[in-house]
Design a protein around this motif. Structure first.
Motif, PDB file in Angstrom:
ATOM      1  N   GLU A 218       0.877  -1.145  -0.076  1.00 58.17           N
ATOM      2  CA  GLU A 218       0.079  -0.127  -0.079  1.00 58.17           C
ATOM      3  C   GLU A 218       0.835   1.318   0.071  1.00 58.17           C
ATOM      4  O   GLU A 218       0.516   2.155  -0.688  1.00 58.17           O
ATOM      5  CB  GLU A 218      -0.871   0.046   1.235  1.00 58.17           C
ATOM      6  CG  GLU A 218      -1.949  -1.031   1.162  1.00 58.17           C
ATOM      7  CD  GLU A 218      -2.967  -1.105   2.168  1.00 58.17           C
ATOM      8  OE1 GLU A 218      -4.071  -0.585   2.038  1.00 58.17           O
ATOM      9  OE2 GLU A 218      -2.389  -1.879   3.249  1.00 58.17           O
ATOM     10  N   LEU A 221       1.902   1.582  -3.744  1.00 59.00           N
ATOM     11  CA  LEU A 221       0.853   2.167  -4.551  1.00 59.00           C
ATOM     12  C   LEU A 221       0.840   3.590  -4.175  1.00 59.00           C
ATOM     13  O   LEU A 221       0.501   4.284  -5.214  1.00 59.00           O
ATOM     14  CB  LEU A 221      -0.291   1.443  -4.007  1.00 59.00           C
ATOM     15  CG  LEU A 221      -0.527  -0.074  -4.519  1.00 59.00           C
ATOM     16  CD1 LEU A 221      -1.941  -0.581  -3.717  1.00 59.00           C
ATOM     17  CD2 LEU A 221      -0.589  -0.162  -5.951  1.00 59.00           C
ATOM     18  N   GLY A 222       0.846   4.141  -2.996  1.00 59.90           N
ATOM     19  CA  GLY A 222       1.000   5.482  -2.623  1.00 59.90           C
ATOM     20  C   GLY A 222       1.815   6.360  -3.408  1.00 59.90           C
ATOM     21  O   GLY A 222       1.761   7.337  -3.763  1.00 59.90           O
ATOM     22  N   GLU A 225       0.937   6.565  -6.946  1.00 62.62           N
ATOM     23  CA  GLU A 225      -0.386   7.603  -7.039  1.00 62.62           C
ATOM     24  C   GLU A 225       0.243   9.042  -6.995  1.00 62.62           C
ATOM     25  O   GLU A 225      -0.357  10.134  -7.619  1.00 62.62           O
ATOM     26  CB  GLU A 225      -1.364   7.447  -5.801  1.00 62.62           C
ATOM     27  CG  GLU A 225      -2.184   6.049  -6.151  1.00 62.62           C
ATOM     28  CD  GLU A 225      -2.611   5.560  -4.708  1.00 62.62           C
ATOM     29  OE1 GLU A 225      -3.674   4.755  -5.048  1.00 62.62           O
ATOM     30  OE2 GLU A 225      -2.472   5.866  -3.504  1.00 62.62           O
ATOM     31  N   ALA A 252      -6.995  -2.870  -0.966  1.00 64.27           N
ATOM     32  CA  ALA A 252      -6.140  -2.268  -2.162  1.00 64.27           C
ATOM     33  C   ALA A 252      -6.260  -2.516  -3.385  1.00 64.27           C
ATOM     34  O   ALA A 252      -5.838  -2.025  -4.422  1.00 64.27           O
ATOM     35  CB  ALA A 252      -4.774  -2.335  -1.758  1.00 64.27           C
ATOM     36  N   ARG A 255      -7.302   0.158  -5.842  1.00 66.36           N
ATOM     37  CA  ARG A 255      -6.294   1.116  -6.120  1.00 66.36           C
ATOM     38  C   ARG A 255      -5.361   0.561  -7.275  1.00 66.36           C
ATOM     39  O   ARG A 255      -4.704   1.126  -8.174  1.00 66.36           O
ATOM     40  CB  ARG A 255      -5.151   1.280  -4.917  1.00 66.36           C
ATOM     41  CG  ARG A 255      -6.055   2.241  -3.797  1.00 66.36           C
ATOM     42  CD  ARG A 255      -5.154   2.279  -2.264  1.00 66.36           C
ATOM     43  NE  ARG A 255      -4.201   3.069  -2.615  1.00 66.36           N
ATOM     44  CZ  ARG A 255      -3.226   3.280  -1.704  1.00 66.36           C
ATOM     45  NH1 ARG A 255      -3.166   2.541  -0.467  1.00 66.36           N
ATOM     46  NH2 ARG A 255      -2.199   4.044  -1.885  1.00 66.36           N
ATOM     47  N   ALA A 258      -7.041   0.890 -10.419  1.00 66.07           N
ATOM     48  CA  ALA A 258      -7.016   2.203 -10.976  1.00 66.07           C
ATOM     49  C   ALA A 258      -5.726   2.555 -11.414  1.00 66.07           C
ATOM     50  O   ALA A 258      -5.598   3.559 -12.344  1.00 66.07           O
ATOM     51  CB  ALA A 258      -7.251   3.367  -9.805  1.00 66.07           C
TER      52      ALA A 258
END
Length: 307
Positions: A218, A221-222, A225, A252, A255, A258
Motif C-alpha cells: 500500500e 501504491l501510494g 499515486e 487495495a 487502487r 485504478a
C-alpha cells in the motif's frame, strides 16, 4: 527493436510443452501478440550459479524459505523457453553485491542483448565512485532498462553517490526496476522511505518497484499515486507462494485497478519456485477485467519501451 518471432516448438525441453500451451492460450484469449516480461534474470553463468547456490542454501535474504529453482537450465534453453511461452521481450536483471562489479556486469549484459535481440538491453549500478560515468556509458551503449537491488546490495538508494546517476536516468527516461520492498526479508535500507527520498529529488525518475513492493504494497501504491512515472511490477505477487507469506490486502484492489496503466508483468524467471504460468493465473484470479490484464501483460510495457 528486432522482433524475434515466437513460434511453438522453439523450446528444447518437451517436459514444458503443456505449460507452454497454457501460457500461450492465456495471452491468446486476451487477443495479445504475446507477453512482455520486465523482470527476468540473465547474468554471467558463474554469477547465476552462485545465486542458485544461495537459494539452495536457504540464505537469509530469501527468508530461509524452501525455494526450488523451477527453470534450472542452460542459458540457451532458458531463452528458448521464454520464446516458447510467447514472451516477445524480456530483461536481463542483474545486480552487483559489492563495488567494482557493475561495469563488468554491464559489459556482459550489452553482449547478451546483442546475442538476443528480444532482450531489452539491461544495465545496473551501485553506489561507488565512478557510478555516474559508467551509467552514462551504458546509456550511450543503448541500455533500455536498469536494475537496482537495494536488498542484495545493502545500500541506501538515496546515497549521494547515486544522486547524479539517478538524475541522468531520469533525464534519459530510462526505467529502473528496483527491488526496494522488505520482502522476502527486510534489509537495512528496504521499505518506502528511502525511495521516497530519491523521488523527492528526482520526481521524473521512471522507477518500476519490483514485486509490487511486497510487503509494503500500500505504501508503494501510494508513491505511484503521487508520482506519475512510478510503476510496479507483478513479480511473484498474488501467487499462492507469496500470498501464504505476504498477502496483498484485498482493500487495495481498487487502487491496483485504478493504476492499471502502470502495472507491468514480471515473473522472476528462472528463479521461481513454481511454474511460470502460475503468475498469469494469479493475475487472472484478481478479477480486474480483461482490459486490465491486457495492459499489465503486454500493452503497458510495450508503450514504455516502444516495442
Amino acid at each position: 527493436m528486432n522482433d524475434h518471432r515466437v513460434t511453438p516448438g522453439d523450446a528444447a525441453d518437451p517436459a514444458h510443452a503443456m505449460e507452454s500451451g497454457e501460457v500461450r492460450r492465456f495471452w491468446g484469449r486476451l487477443g495479445l501478440p504475446g507477453l512482455v516480461d520486465v523482470h527476468t534474470h540473465f547474468m554471467p553463468e558463474r554469477v547465476l550459479r552462485k545465486v542458485w547456490d544461495y537459494f539452495d542454501a536457504l540464505g537469509t535474504l530469501t527468508g530461509g524459505l524452501e525455494w526450488p529453482i523451477t527453470y534450472r537450465k542452460e542459458e540457451a534453453e532458458r531463452t528458448a523457453l521464454l520464446r516458447e511461452f510467447g514472451v516477445r521481450a524480456f530483461t536481463a536483471m542483474l545486480y552487483p553485491h559489492k563495488p567494482g562489479m557493475a561495469r563488468w556486469l554491464n559489459g556482459w549484459a550489452a553482449d547478451f542483448a546483442r546475442r538476443n535481440p528480444d532482450c531489452l538491453h539491461t544495465a545496473t549500478l551501485y553506489p561507488e565512485p565512478g557510478v555516474e560515468a559508467y551509467v552514462r556509458e551504458a546509456v550511450d551503449a543503448g541500455a533500455r532498462v536498469f536494475k537496482a537491488h537495494v536488498q542484495v546490495g545493502a545500500y541506501d538508494p538515496a546515497d549521494e553517490l547515486l544522486d547524479r546517476a539517478w538524475g541522468s536516468l531520469a533525464e534519459a527516461g530510462i526505467p529502473v526496476v528496483i527491488h526496494c520492498g522488505s520482502g522476502p526479508a527486510p534489509g537495512k535500507h528496504t521499505g518506502p522511505e528511502p525511495i521516497a527520498r530519491v523521488l523527492a529529488r528526482h520526481p521524473r525518475l521512471r522507477l518500476v518497484v519490483a514485486h509490487m513492493g511486497m510487503p509494503e504494497y500500500e505504501e508503494f501504491l501510494g508513491l505511484a499515486e503521487r508520482y506519475d512515472e512510478v510503476r510496479l511490477d507483478t513479480t511473484m505477487a498474488f501467487t499462492d507462494f507469496a500470498e501464504a507469506l505476504m498477502p496483498f490486502p484485498r482493500r487495495a484492489l481498487p487502487r491496483l485497478s485504478a493504476l492499471g496503466d502502470r502495472i507491468l508483468l514480471g515473473s522472476d524467471f528462472p528463479n521461481i519456485p513454481y511454474p511460470y504460468v502460475r503468475q498469469l493465473q494469479a493475475l487472472e484470479r484478481l478479477e480486474l477485467g480483461e482490459d486490465w490484464l491486457r495492459s499489465v501483460c503486454h500493452d503497458n510495457a510495450a508503450e514504455l519501451f516502444r516495442l
